[in-house]
Design an enzyme around this catalytic site. Sequence first.
Site, PDB file in Angstrom:
ATOM      1  N   LYS A 173     -29.149 -24.841   1.035  1.00  0.00           N
ATOM      2  CA  LYS A 173     -30.425 -25.551   1.036  1.00  0.00           C
ATOM      3  C   LYS A 173     -30.152 -27.051   1.067  1.00  0.00           C
ATOM      4  O   LYS A 173     -29.471 -27.590   0.193  1.00  0.00           O
ATOM      5  CB  LYS A 173     -31.195 -25.219  -0.245  1.00  0.00           C
ATOM      6  CG  LYS A 173     -32.321 -24.226  -0.049  1.00  0.00           C
ATOM      7  CD  LYS A 173     -33.089 -24.078  -1.343  1.00  0.00           C
ATOM      8  CE  LYS A 173     -34.382 -23.350  -1.148  1.00  0.00           C
ATOM      9  NZ  LYS A 173     -35.106 -23.201  -2.411  1.00  0.00           N
ATOM     10  N   VAL A 174     -30.698 -27.690   2.088  1.00  0.00           N
ATOM     11  CA  VAL A 174     -30.518 -29.130   2.280  1.00  0.00           C
ATOM     12  C   VAL A 174     -31.906 -29.769   2.332  1.00  0.00           C
ATOM     13  O   VAL A 174     -32.776 -29.282   3.051  1.00  0.00           O
ATOM     14  CB  VAL A 174     -29.739 -29.400   3.599  1.00  0.00           C
ATOM     15  CG1 VAL A 174     -29.658 -30.881   3.899  1.00  0.00           C
ATOM     16  CG2 VAL A 174     -28.348 -28.777   3.538  1.00  0.00           C
TER      17      VAL A 174
END
Length: 226
Positions: A84-85
């Site tokens: 997750k960015v």
Amino acid sequence: MLIFLDTANIDHIRQAARLGIISGITTNPTLMSKEATTDYQSAIKEICSIVPGPVSAEVVAEGTEEIIEQAQHISAWAPNVVIKVPATISGLEATSALAKDNIKVNFTLCFSVNQALLGALAGAAYVSIFVGRLDDAGHNGMEVVKDVVQVFRQYPLPTQVIAASIRHPEHCVAAAKAGAHIATVPFAVLMQMIRHPLTDVGVSRFLADWQSIAHVRDQSKSAPRS
Ligand code: G3P
């Protein structure tokens, strides 16, 4: 629409996995902080071993290089881990680099069609639209999901749309109608999705009616056959 569980709670993940309808897990630093463990790596590895589908683990960094470094490190923990960015400028640059390196990214904290579009163009496998937080801020979160789905279909873009920050079962219905590929739901919402008071009343009535003729069944069993 697929259902992911939005939690880092191992008991809840095990319970939900037994139901056979969970296709993946999403976590974030807030969800991790609610659990007893401080060993991030072990926790993610354990979740990845329970659920064979994609498990999102979030980076906790702001600069591009730091995000890429953390993502590369986390992606080695399990084959089904997804990074997750956040949907920031650094996050976008990192997503492009990670996607080129075949690291799957869940472009998270998306609140607009433009953020989701840029995430998809960068090669993110998923974009997460935070429906509940948009609603909280006085917007219609599900309209954003609907618009993103429409845009991705129009071109088409292979990135999957996750309806995240789900607060109640009606959000799941709306996400499915909007064409979201995935809704990631808290455990409590998952339980609310299956429960219905009329089902409980129906089950009790069937059991009571069946019980009310138990003596007839017993008699017919003991009656001599002619
Ligand atoms: O998947 C994102 C989700 O965990 C955020 O939910 O309830 O903190 O807005 P919430």
